[in-house]
Design an enzyme around this catalytic site. Structure first.
Site, PDB file in Angstrom:
ATOM      1  N   TYR A   1      -2.010   0.729  13.252  1.00  0.00           N
ATOM      2  CA  TYR A   1      -1.910   2.154  12.964  1.00  0.00           C
ATOM      3  C   TYR A   1      -2.845   2.805  13.959  1.00  0.00           C
ATOM      4  CZ  TYR A   1       0.905   2.353   8.749  1.00  0.00           C
ATOM      5  OH  TYR A   1       1.957   2.326   7.867  1.00  0.00           O
TER       6      TYR A   1
ATOM      7  N   LYS B   1       7.562  -0.351  15.912  1.00  0.00           N
ATOM      8  CA  LYS B   1       8.115  -0.409  14.541  1.00  0.00           C
ATOM      9  C   LYS B   1       8.318   0.993  13.976  1.00  0.00           C
ATOM     10  CE  LYS B   1       7.188  -2.308   9.934  1.00  0.00           C
ATOM     11  NZ  LYS B   1       6.703  -1.248   9.067  1.00  0.00           N
TER      12      LYS B   1
ATOM     13  N   SER C   1      13.743  -3.345   5.715  1.00  0.00           N
ATOM     14  CA  SER C   1      13.973  -2.312   4.688  1.00  0.00           C
ATOM     15  C   SER C   1      15.158  -2.671   3.787  1.00  0.00           C
ATOM     16  CB  SER C   1      14.170  -0.907   5.287  1.00  0.00           C
ATOM     17  OG  SER C   1      12.965  -0.527   5.966  1.00  0.00           O
TER      18      SER C   1
ATOM     19  N   ARG D   1      17.105  -8.085   0.251  1.00  0.00           N
ATOM     20  CA  ARG D   1      16.799  -8.795  -1.000  1.00  0.00           C
ATOM     21  C   ARG D   1      17.679 -10.030  -1.204  1.00  0.00           C
ATOM     22  NH1 ARG D   1      13.404  -5.833  -0.098  1.00  0.00           N
ATOM     23  NH2 ARG D   1      12.458  -4.194  -1.372  1.00  0.00           N
TER      24      ARG D   1
HETATM   25  C1  LIG Z   1       2.810  -1.936  -0.237  1.00  0.00           C
HETATM   26  C2  LIG Z   1       3.318  -1.710   1.158  1.00  0.00           C
HETATM   27  C3  LIG Z   1       2.399  -1.526   2.177  1.00  0.00           C
HETATM   28  C4  LIG Z   1       2.859  -1.330   3.474  1.00  0.00           C
HETATM   29  N1  LIG Z   1       1.947  -1.210   4.485  1.00  0.00           N
HETATM   30  C5  LIG Z   1       2.383  -1.126   5.760  1.00  0.00           C
HETATM   31  C6  LIG Z   1       1.449  -1.127   6.817  1.00  0.00           C
HETATM   32  O1  LIG Z   1       0.244  -1.224   6.624  1.00  0.00           O
HETATM   33  N2  LIG Z   1       1.941  -1.027   8.082  1.00  0.00           N
HETATM   34  C7  LIG Z   1       3.291  -0.918   8.350  1.00  0.00           C
HETATM   35  O2  LIG Z   1       3.687  -0.810   9.507  1.00  0.00           O
HETATM   36  N3  LIG Z   1       4.188  -0.943   7.343  1.00  0.00           N
HETATM   37  C8  LIG Z   1       3.767  -1.057   6.068  1.00  0.00           C
HETATM   38  N4  LIG Z   1       4.691  -1.128   5.066  1.00  0.00           N
HETATM   39  C9  LIG Z   1       6.136  -1.142   5.388  1.00  0.00           C
HETATM   40  C10 LIG Z   1       6.638  -2.582   5.619  1.00  0.00           C
HETATM   41  O3  LIG Z   1       6.141  -3.093   6.826  1.00  0.00           O
HETATM   42  C11 LIG Z   1       8.161  -2.677   5.692  1.00  0.00           C
HETATM   43  O4  LIG Z   1       8.628  -1.794   6.669  1.00  0.00           O
HETATM   44  C12 LIG Z   1       8.876  -2.398   4.371  1.00  0.00           C
HETATM   45  O5  LIG Z   1       8.135  -2.870   3.276  1.00  0.00           O
HETATM   46  C13 LIG Z   1      10.229  -3.083   4.382  1.00  0.00           C
HETATM   47  O6  LIG Z   1      10.939  -2.786   3.261  1.00  0.00           O
HETATM   48  P1  LIG Z   1      11.074  -3.758   1.993  1.00  0.00           P
HETATM   49  O7  LIG Z   1       9.788  -3.685   1.257  1.00  0.00           O
HETATM   50  O8  LIG Z   1      12.211  -3.127   1.237  1.00  0.00           O
HETATM   51  O9  LIG Z   1      11.391  -5.152   2.480  1.00  0.00           O
HETATM   52  C14 LIG Z   1       4.256  -1.301   3.753  1.00  0.00           C
HETATM   53  C15 LIG Z   1       5.158  -1.493   2.706  1.00  0.00           C
HETATM   54  C16 LIG Z   1       4.702  -1.704   1.426  1.00  0.00           C
HETATM   55  C17 LIG Z   1       5.710  -1.943   0.332  1.00  0.00           C
HETATM   56  C1  LIG Z   2      -5.728   3.847   3.905  1.00  0.00           C
HETATM   57  C2  LIG Z   2      -4.661   3.000   3.400  1.00  0.00           C
HETATM   58  C3  LIG Z   2      -3.276   3.507   3.705  1.00  0.00           C
HETATM   59  C4  LIG Z   2      -2.314   2.372   3.681  1.00  0.00           C
HETATM   60  C5  LIG Z   2      -0.949   2.749   4.168  1.00  0.00           C
HETATM   61  C6  LIG Z   2      -0.103   1.561   4.237  1.00  0.00           C
HETATM   62  C7  LIG Z   2       1.350   1.865   4.352  1.00  0.00           C
HETATM   63  O1  LIG Z   2       1.874   1.880   5.428  1.00  0.00           O
HETATM   64  C8  LIG Z   2       2.148   2.135   3.156  1.00  0.00           C
HETATM   65  O2  LIG Z   2       3.391   2.258   3.295  1.00  0.00           O
HETATM   66  O3  LIG Z   2       1.618   2.255   2.045  1.00  0.00           O
END
Ligand SMILES: Cc1cc2nc3c(=O)[nH]c(=O)nc-3n(C[C@H](O)[C@H](O)[C@H](O)COP(=O)(O)O)c2cc1C
Ligand SMILES: CCCCCCC(=O)C(=O)O
Length: 388
Positions: free
Chosen positions: A165, A258, A314, A317
Protein backbone atom coordinates in the site's frame (compact mmCIF):
# COMPACT_ATOMS: atom_id res chain seq x y z
CA UNK A 1 -44.16 -4.23 50.47
CA UNK A 2 -42.47 -7.63 50.48
CA UNK A 3 -44.43 -8.63 47.41
CA UNK A 4 -43.43 -5.38 45.69
CA UNK A 5 -39.71 -6.09 46.32
CA UNK A 6 -40.17 -9.65 45.02
CA UNK A 7 -41.76 -8.37 41.80
CA UNK A 8 -38.96 -5.81 41.41
CA UNK A 9 -36.27 -8.46 41.97
CA UNK A 10 -37.94 -10.80 39.48
CA UNK A 11 -38.08 -8.01 36.92
CA UNK A 12 -34.40 -7.25 37.50
CA UNK A 13 -33.53 -10.96 37.13
CA UNK A 14 -35.45 -11.22 33.83
CA UNK A 15 -33.70 -8.07 32.54
CA UNK A 16 -30.27 -9.48 33.44
CA UNK A 17 -31.06 -12.82 31.75
CA UNK A 18 -32.16 -10.99 28.62
CA UNK A 19 -29.00 -8.91 28.57
CA UNK A 20 -26.88 -12.02 29.00
CA UNK A 21 -28.69 -13.78 26.21
CA UNK A 22 -28.44 -10.82 23.85
CA UNK A 23 -24.81 -9.90 24.55
CA UNK A 24 -22.29 -11.62 22.30
CA UNK A 25 -20.28 -14.22 24.24
CA UNK A 26 -16.65 -13.12 24.46
CA UNK A 27 -14.70 -15.02 21.82
CA UNK A 28 -11.02 -15.70 22.24
CA UNK A 29 -8.89 -15.60 19.11
CA UNK A 30 -8.44 -19.10 17.73
CA UNK A 31 -5.31 -21.13 18.43
CA UNK A 32 -6.72 -24.22 16.71
CA UNK A 33 -4.20 -26.31 14.74
CA UNK A 34 -5.81 -29.07 12.72
CA UNK A 35 -6.89 -30.20 9.27
CA UNK A 36 -10.50 -29.37 8.66
CA UNK A 37 -13.23 -31.29 6.91
CA UNK A 38 -14.61 -29.10 4.16
CA UNK A 39 -17.83 -29.85 2.32
CA UNK A 40 -17.66 -26.61 0.36
CA UNK A 41 -16.33 -23.10 0.94
CA UNK A 42 -19.79 -21.62 1.55
CA UNK A 43 -20.30 -23.94 4.51
CA UNK A 44 -16.75 -23.18 5.65
CA UNK A 45 -17.70 -19.50 5.97
CA UNK A 46 -20.67 -20.40 8.20
CA UNK A 47 -18.48 -22.61 10.36
CA UNK A 48 -15.83 -19.90 10.72
CA UNK A 49 -18.51 -17.34 11.55
CA UNK A 50 -19.19 -19.24 14.78
CA UNK A 51 -15.59 -18.67 15.86
CA UNK A 52 -15.30 -14.97 15.12
CA UNK A 53 -16.61 -11.95 16.98
CA UNK A 54 -19.32 -9.95 15.21
CA UNK A 55 -16.85 -7.15 14.45
CA UNK A 56 -14.20 -9.47 13.05
CA UNK A 57 -16.69 -11.39 10.94
CA UNK A 58 -18.22 -8.21 9.56
CA UNK A 59 -14.79 -6.87 8.62
CA UNK A 60 -13.65 -10.05 6.89
CA UNK A 61 -16.88 -11.15 5.23
CA UNK A 62 -18.33 -7.78 4.36
CA UNK A 63 -18.27 -5.80 1.16
CA UNK A 64 -19.07 -2.17 0.47
CA UNK A 65 -22.51 -0.52 0.52
CA UNK A 66 -25.22 -2.79 -0.98
CA UNK A 67 -22.69 -5.57 -1.58
CA UNK A 68 -23.86 -5.87 -5.19
CA UNK A 69 -20.34 -6.38 -6.50
CA UNK A 70 -19.54 -8.76 -3.66
CA UNK A 71 -22.45 -11.02 -4.65
CA UNK A 72 -21.99 -10.58 -8.39
CA UNK A 73 -18.35 -11.70 -8.14
CA UNK A 74 -19.45 -15.23 -7.28
CA UNK A 75 -22.79 -15.27 -9.10
CA UNK A 76 -21.35 -14.23 -12.46
CA UNK A 77 -19.44 -17.52 -12.71
CA UNK A 78 -22.86 -19.15 -13.22
CA UNK A 79 -23.45 -17.26 -16.46
CA UNK A 80 -21.05 -19.44 -18.40
CA UNK A 81 -20.94 -23.23 -18.57
CA UNK A 82 -18.18 -25.80 -18.78
CA UNK A 83 -18.93 -28.37 -21.47
CA UNK A 84 -18.38 -31.95 -20.27
CA UNK A 85 -16.15 -34.05 -22.49
CA UNK A 86 -15.62 -37.72 -21.66
CA UNK A 87 -14.37 -38.79 -25.07
CA UNK A 88 -10.78 -37.68 -24.74
CA UNK A 89 -9.01 -40.85 -23.64
CA UNK A 90 -7.74 -38.88 -20.65
CA UNK A 91 -6.03 -40.98 -17.95
CA UNK A 92 -4.86 -38.35 -15.51
CA UNK A 93 -4.79 -34.60 -15.03
CA UNK A 94 -1.98 -32.35 -13.82
CA UNK A 95 -2.65 -29.18 -11.85
CA UNK A 96 0.91 -27.96 -11.52
CA UNK A 97 2.05 -24.75 -13.12
CA UNK A 98 4.57 -21.90 -12.65
CA UNK A 99 4.49 -18.18 -11.94
CA UNK A 100 7.66 -16.09 -12.42
CA UNK A 101 9.61 -19.36 -12.43
CA UNK A 102 8.13 -20.48 -9.09
CA UNK A 103 6.78 -24.04 -9.13
CA UNK A 104 3.20 -24.27 -7.97
CA UNK A 105 1.21 -27.38 -7.07
CA UNK A 106 -1.84 -25.79 -8.70
CA UNK A 107 -2.84 -22.48 -10.30
CA UNK A 108 -4.33 -21.24 -7.00
CA UNK A 109 -2.39 -18.79 -4.79
CA UNK A 110 -3.18 -16.61 -1.78
CA UNK A 111 -4.33 -12.99 -2.14
CA UNK A 112 -2.80 -10.40 0.21
CA UNK A 113 -4.90 -9.70 3.29
CA UNK A 114 -4.53 -7.62 6.41
CA UNK A 115 -5.87 -8.96 9.70
CA UNK A 116 -4.66 -12.56 9.88
CA UNK A 117 -4.12 -11.73 13.56
CA UNK A 118 -7.81 -11.01 13.91
CA UNK A 119 -8.71 -14.64 13.30
CA UNK A 120 -5.78 -16.67 14.67
CA UNK A 121 -3.11 -16.16 17.31
CA UNK A 122 -0.31 -17.29 15.00
CA UNK A 123 -1.63 -15.02 12.28
CA UNK A 124 0.43 -14.75 9.06
CA UNK A 125 3.05 -17.17 10.47
CA UNK A 126 0.55 -20.02 10.28
CA UNK A 127 -0.81 -18.87 6.94
CA UNK A 128 2.58 -19.10 5.28
CA UNK A 129 3.14 -22.57 6.78
CA UNK A 130 -0.18 -23.57 5.23
CA UNK A 131 0.63 -22.12 1.80
CA UNK A 132 4.08 -23.76 1.83
CA UNK A 133 2.53 -27.14 2.62
CA UNK A 134 0.03 -26.60 -0.20
CA UNK A 135 2.88 -25.81 -2.62
CA UNK A 136 1.66 -22.32 -3.34
CA UNK A 137 2.50 -18.63 -2.88
CA UNK A 138 1.69 -16.50 0.16
CA UNK A 139 1.07 -12.80 -0.40
CA UNK A 140 2.05 -10.66 2.61
CA UNK A 141 0.10 -7.43 3.09
CA UNK A 142 1.64 -4.11 4.10
CA UNK A 143 -0.74 -4.50 7.06
CA UNK A 144 0.33 -8.01 8.01
CA UNK A 145 -0.14 -8.73 11.71
CA UNK A 146 3.45 -9.97 12.05
CA UNK A 147 6.56 -8.24 10.61
CA UNK A 148 7.49 -9.43 7.11
CA UNK A 149 10.79 -11.00 8.17
CA UNK A 150 9.16 -12.95 11.03
CA UNK A 151 6.60 -14.39 8.62
CA UNK A 152 9.37 -15.43 6.23
CA UNK A 153 11.42 -16.97 9.08
CA UNK A 154 8.50 -19.08 10.23
CA UNK A 155 8.44 -21.02 6.93
CA UNK A 156 11.95 -21.08 5.42
CA UNK A 157 11.99 -21.34 1.62
CA UNK A 158 8.27 -20.68 1.31
CA UNK A 159 7.75 -18.44 -1.73
CA UNK A 160 5.99 -15.17 -0.98
CA UNK A 161 5.10 -11.89 -2.61
CA UNK A 162 4.88 -8.58 -0.77
CA UNK A 163 1.84 -6.35 -1.28
CA UNK A 164 2.47 -2.63 -1.08
CA UNK A 165 0.00 0.00 0.00
CA UNK A 166 2.04 2.86 -1.31
CA UNK A 167 2.51 5.75 1.10
CA UNK A 168 2.63 9.44 0.23
CA UNK A 169 6.00 9.24 1.99
CA UNK A 170 8.66 7.74 -0.29
CA UNK A 171 10.91 7.11 2.72
CA UNK A 172 8.33 4.61 3.90
CA UNK A 173 8.00 3.03 0.43
CA UNK A 174 11.76 2.56 0.17
CA UNK A 175 12.08 1.27 3.73
CA UNK A 176 9.38 -1.36 3.37
CA UNK A 177 10.40 -2.55 -0.09
CA UNK A 178 13.97 -3.00 1.14
CA UNK A 179 12.68 -4.96 4.12
CA UNK A 180 10.49 -7.20 1.93
CA UNK A 181 13.33 -7.82 -0.49
CA UNK A 182 15.79 -8.69 2.26
CA UNK A 183 13.23 -11.10 3.74
CA UNK A 184 13.07 -12.87 0.36
CA UNK A 185 9.98 -11.52 -1.43
CA UNK A 186 9.82 -12.80 -5.00
CA UNK A 187 7.62 -10.00 -6.35
CA UNK A 188 5.89 -6.79 -5.32
CA UNK A 189 2.13 -6.48 -5.63
CA UNK A 190 1.22 -2.82 -6.02
CA UNK A 191 -2.43 -2.35 -5.03
CA UNK A 192 -4.07 0.54 -6.87
CA UNK A 193 -7.76 0.15 -6.01
CA UNK A 194 -7.78 1.44 -2.43
CA UNK A 195 -6.86 5.12 -2.27
CA UNK A 196 -9.67 5.27 0.28
CA UNK A 197 -11.37 2.30 1.89
CA UNK A 198 -14.77 1.35 0.48
CA UNK A 199 -17.85 2.33 2.46
CA UNK A 200 -18.28 -0.84 4.51
CA UNK A 201 -21.49 -0.62 6.45
CA UNK A 202 -20.93 -3.75 8.54
CA UNK A 203 -17.98 -2.01 10.17
CA UNK A 204 -20.04 1.12 10.88
CA UNK A 205 -22.94 -0.95 12.26
CA UNK A 206 -20.62 -2.96 14.50
CA UNK A 207 -18.58 0.08 15.61
CA UNK A 208 -15.65 -1.94 14.35
CA UNK A 209 -12.26 -0.26 14.67
CA UNK A 210 -9.41 -2.16 13.05
CA UNK A 211 -7.42 -3.04 16.15
CA UNK A 212 -4.88 -5.58 14.95
CA UNK A 213 -1.23 -4.58 15.06
CA UNK A 214 0.37 -3.40 11.82
CA UNK A 215 4.04 -3.83 12.80
CA UNK A 216 5.50 -3.01 9.38
CA UNK A 217 4.04 0.47 9.66
CA UNK A 218 4.63 1.07 13.38
CA UNK A 219 8.27 -0.05 13.18
CA UNK A 220 8.94 2.59 10.57
CA UNK A 221 7.46 5.20 12.86
CA UNK A 222 9.77 3.99 15.66
CA UNK A 223 7.22 2.13 17.69
CA UNK A 224 4.58 4.84 17.60
CA UNK A 225 1.18 3.15 17.43
CA UNK A 226 -0.45 4.16 14.20
CA UNK A 227 -4.23 4.17 14.26
CA UNK A 228 -6.30 2.86 11.38
CA UNK A 229 -7.24 6.34 10.25
CA UNK A 230 -3.61 7.54 10.48
CA UNK A 231 -2.42 4.53 8.44
CA UNK A 232 -5.09 5.21 5.85
CA UNK A 233 -4.26 8.92 5.73
CA UNK A 234 -0.67 8.04 4.81
CA UNK A 235 -1.78 6.09 1.73
CA UNK A 236 -1.49 7.48 -1.74
CA UNK A 237 -4.88 8.32 -3.23
CA UNK A 238 -4.35 7.92 -6.96
CA UNK A 239 -1.75 6.09 -9.05
CA UNK A 240 -0.06 6.58 -12.39
CA UNK A 241 2.43 4.89 -14.68
CA UNK A 242 5.23 6.76 -12.83
CA UNK A 243 4.40 4.92 -9.60
CA UNK A 244 4.78 1.56 -11.32
CA UNK A 245 8.14 2.59 -12.83
CA UNK A 246 9.29 3.92 -9.47
CA UNK A 247 8.42 0.72 -7.58
CA UNK A 248 10.10 -1.35 -10.30
CA UNK A 249 13.21 0.80 -10.00
CA UNK A 250 13.52 0.74 -6.21
CA UNK A 251 12.63 -2.94 -5.82
CA UNK A 252 14.40 -4.56 -8.76
CA UNK A 253 11.68 -7.24 -8.46
CA UNK A 254 8.78 -8.16 -10.73
CA UNK A 255 5.91 -5.75 -10.06
CA UNK A 256 2.31 -6.94 -10.32
CA UNK A 257 -0.34 -4.25 -10.43
CA UNK A 258 -3.37 -5.31 -8.37
CA UNK A 259 -6.85 -3.89 -8.70
CA UNK A 260 -7.05 -3.76 -12.49
CA UNK A 261 -10.69 -3.69 -13.58
CA UNK A 262 -10.56 -2.24 -17.09
CA UNK A 263 -8.70 -2.77 -20.39
CA UNK A 264 -7.56 0.89 -20.20
CA UNK A 265 -5.92 0.41 -16.80
CA UNK A 266 -4.30 -2.82 -18.01
CA UNK A 267 -2.82 -0.93 -20.95
CA UNK A 268 -1.37 1.79 -18.69
CA UNK A 269 0.18 -0.85 -16.43
CA UNK A 270 1.69 -2.80 -19.32
CA UNK A 271 3.01 0.35 -20.99
CA UNK A 272 4.70 1.15 -17.65
CA UNK A 273 6.35 -2.29 -17.90
CA UNK A 274 4.37 -4.00 -15.15
CA UNK A 275 5.39 -7.65 -14.93
CA UNK A 276 1.93 -8.90 -14.06
CA UNK A 277 -1.68 -7.77 -14.03
CA UNK A 278 -3.87 -8.69 -11.03
CA UNK A 279 -7.52 -8.45 -12.02
CA UNK A 280 -9.41 -7.70 -8.81
CA UNK A 281 -12.16 -5.56 -7.34
CA UNK A 282 -10.81 -6.24 -3.86
CA UNK A 283 -13.45 -8.89 -3.23
CA UNK A 284 -16.27 -6.34 -3.57
CA UNK A 285 -14.89 -4.27 -0.68
CA UNK A 286 -14.14 -1.09 -2.61
CA UNK A 287 -16.39 0.36 -5.35
CA UNK A 288 -19.83 -1.17 -5.05
CA UNK A 289 -21.48 -1.47 -8.45
CA UNK A 290 -18.15 -2.24 -10.11
CA UNK A 291 -18.41 -5.14 -12.57
CA UNK A 292 -17.59 -8.62 -11.40
CA UNK A 293 -14.01 -9.54 -12.17
CA UNK A 294 -15.18 -12.61 -14.10
CA UNK A 295 -17.17 -10.40 -16.49
CA UNK A 296 -14.26 -8.00 -17.05
CA UNK A 297 -11.57 -10.64 -17.39
CA UNK A 298 -11.90 -11.44 -21.14
CA UNK A 299 -11.84 -7.74 -22.04
CA UNK A 300 -8.62 -7.28 -20.06
CA UNK A 301 -7.06 -10.48 -21.43
CA UNK A 302 -7.69 -9.17 -24.95
CA UNK A 303 -5.52 -6.12 -24.23
CA UNK A 304 -2.85 -8.02 -22.32
CA UNK A 305 -2.43 -10.55 -25.16
CA UNK A 306 -0.37 -12.90 -23.00
CA UNK A 307 2.47 -10.38 -22.69
CA UNK A 308 2.46 -10.76 -18.88
CA UNK A 309 0.69 -13.20 -16.57
CA UNK A 310 -2.82 -12.34 -15.40
CA UNK A 311 -3.67 -13.14 -11.81
CA UNK A 312 -7.36 -13.13 -11.01
CA UNK A 313 -9.35 -12.85 -7.76
CA UNK A 314 -12.68 -11.91 -6.17
CA UNK A 315 -15.47 -14.34 -5.43
CA UNK A 316 -13.71 -17.63 -6.19
CA UNK A 317 -15.33 -20.33 -4.06
CA UNK A 318 -15.31 -23.43 -6.29
CA UNK A 319 -12.87 -25.45 -8.36
CA UNK A 320 -15.25 -24.76 -11.27
CA UNK A 321 -14.74 -21.01 -10.68
CA UNK A 322 -10.98 -21.51 -10.95
CA UNK A 323 -11.51 -23.49 -14.17
CA UNK A 324 -13.78 -20.80 -15.63
CA UNK A 325 -11.39 -17.98 -14.69
CA UNK A 326 -8.51 -19.79 -16.41
CA UNK A 327 -10.65 -20.48 -19.49
CA UNK A 328 -11.72 -16.81 -19.51
CA UNK A 329 -8.17 -15.40 -19.66
CA UNK A 330 -6.45 -15.84 -16.27
CA UNK A 331 -3.11 -17.59 -15.75
CA UNK A 332 -3.35 -17.84 -11.97
CA UNK A 333 -6.28 -17.54 -9.56
CA UNK A 334 -6.07 -16.14 -6.02
CA UNK A 335 -8.33 -16.63 -3.04
CA UNK A 336 -8.88 -14.28 -0.12
CA UNK A 337 -11.53 -14.81 2.58
CA UNK A 338 -11.73 -18.64 2.40
CA UNK A 339 -8.07 -18.86 3.49
CA UNK A 340 -8.78 -16.65 6.52
CA UNK A 341 -11.69 -18.93 7.42
CA UNK A 342 -9.39 -21.95 7.13
CA UNK A 343 -6.86 -20.14 9.34
CA UNK A 344 -9.53 -19.40 11.97
CA UNK A 345 -10.67 -23.01 12.08
CA UNK A 346 -7.39 -24.88 11.84
CA UNK A 347 -4.32 -22.61 11.72
CA UNK A 348 -1.66 -23.69 9.22
CA UNK A 349 -3.40 -26.99 8.52
CA UNK A 350 -6.69 -25.17 8.10
CA UNK A 351 -5.17 -22.99 5.36
CA UNK A 352 -3.67 -26.11 3.79
CA UNK A 353 -7.09 -27.84 3.91
CA UNK A 354 -8.68 -24.95 2.00
CA UNK A 355 -6.15 -25.19 -0.84
CA UNK A 356 -6.41 -28.98 -0.93
CA UNK A 357 -10.18 -28.77 -1.09
CA UNK A 358 -10.17 -26.33 -4.00
CA UNK A 359 -7.51 -28.35 -5.80
CA UNK A 360 -9.63 -31.49 -5.42
CA UNK A 361 -12.69 -29.71 -6.82
CA UNK A 362 -10.62 -28.34 -9.70
CA UNK A 363 -9.22 -31.79 -10.45
CA UNK A 364 -12.72 -33.28 -10.64
CA UNK A 365 -13.85 -30.54 -13.02
CA UNK A 366 -10.76 -30.99 -15.20
CA UNK A 367 -11.40 -34.73 -15.54
CA UNK A 368 -15.09 -34.23 -16.37
CA UNK A 369 -14.24 -31.51 -18.91
CA UNK A 370 -11.49 -33.62 -20.50
CA UNK A 371 -8.71 -31.09 -19.89
CA UNK A 372 -5.43 -32.73 -18.99
CA UNK A 373 -3.48 -29.76 -17.62
CA UNK A 374 -3.63 -26.04 -16.87
CA UNK A 375 -2.70 -25.12 -20.46
CA UNK A 376 -5.63 -27.20 -21.74
CA UNK A 377 -7.96 -25.45 -19.28
CA UNK A 378 -6.76 -22.06 -20.56
CA UNK A 379 -7.55 -23.18 -24.11
CA UNK A 380 -10.97 -24.50 -23.18
CA UNK A 381 -14.01 -22.69 -24.59
CA UNK A 382 -16.76 -21.99 -22.12
CA UNK A 383 -20.36 -22.14 -23.35
CA UNK A 384 -22.32 -18.91 -23.09
CA UNK A 385 -26.03 -19.81 -22.94
CA UNK A 386 -26.94 -16.23 -23.91
CA UNK A 387 -24.94 -16.53 -27.13
CA UNK A 388 -25.60 -20.16 -28.11
C1 LIG B 1 -10.03 -9.13 5.42
C2 LIG B 1 -9.44 -8.70 4.10
C3 LIG B 1 -8.30 -7.92 4.11
C4 LIG B 1 -7.74 -7.53 2.90
N1 LIG B 1 -6.57 -6.81 2.92
C5 LIG B 1 -5.97 -6.51 1.75
C6 LIG B 1 -4.71 -5.88 1.76
O1 LIG B 1 -4.12 -5.61 2.80
N2 LIG B 1 -4.14 -5.60 0.55
C7 LIG B 1 -4.76 -5.89 -0.65
O2 LIG B 1 -4.22 -5.59 -1.71
N3 LIG B 1 -5.95 -6.52 -0.66
C8 LIG B 1 -6.56 -6.84 0.50
N4 LIG B 1 -7.74 -7.52 0.47
C9 LIG B 1 -8.32 -7.94 -0.83
C10 LIG B 1 -7.80 -9.33 -1.24
O3 LIG B 1 -6.45 -9.26 -1.62
C11 LIG B 1 -8.56 -9.92 -2.43
O4 LIG B 1 -8.53 -9.02 -3.49
C12 LIG B 1 -10.00 -10.31 -2.13
O5 LIG B 1 -10.14 -10.79 -0.81
C13 LIG B 1 -10.45 -11.39 -3.10
O6 LIG B 1 -11.76 -11.70 -2.92
P1 LIG B 1 -12.29 -12.98 -2.11
O7 LIG B 1 -12.11 -12.68 -0.67
O8 LIG B 1 -13.73 -13.03 -2.52
O9 LIG B 1 -11.50 -14.19 -2.56
C14 LIG B 1 -8.34 -7.91 1.67
C15 LIG B 1 -9.49 -8.70 1.69
C16 LIG B 1 -10.03 -9.10 2.89
C17 LIG B 1 -11.25 -9.98 2.86
C1 LIG C 1 -4.94 0.20 8.67
C2 LIG C 1 -5.51 -1.08 8.26
C3 LIG C 1 -6.30 -1.02 6.98
C4 LIG C 1 -6.35 -2.37 6.36
C5 LIG C 1 -6.94 -2.37 4.99
C6 LIG C 1 -6.84 -3.70 4.40
C7 LIG C 1 -7.71 -3.90 3.21
O1 LIG C 1 -7.26 -3.76 2.11
C8 LIG C 1 -9.11 -4.29 3.37
O2 LIG C 1 -9.76 -4.57 2.33
O3 LIG C 1 -9.64 -4.32 4.49
Amino acid sequence: MNAFIKVLSLGFLILCCNLTIKAEPIKTISSSEKRIKIINLYELEKEAAEKLSIGALGYVKGGSEDEITLRDNTESFNRKNIIPNGLTGLNEVALKTKLFGIDLASPIILAPMAAHGLVHQEADKDTIKGTRKAGTIMSISTYSSVPIEKIAESAPNAPFFFQLYMSKDNNFNEYIIKKAKEAGAKAIILTVDSGVPGNREADIRNNYEYSVKTPNVTEFYAGKTVTQSEARAMRKLGFSAEDISYIKKISGLPVIVKGIESPEAAKIAIDARADGIWVSNHGGRQLDGAPSTFNMLPHIAKVVQKRVPIIFDSGVRRGSHVFKALANGADIVAIGRPALYGLALGGADGVYSVFQHLNKELETVMILAGTENVEAVKNNHLFDPNKP
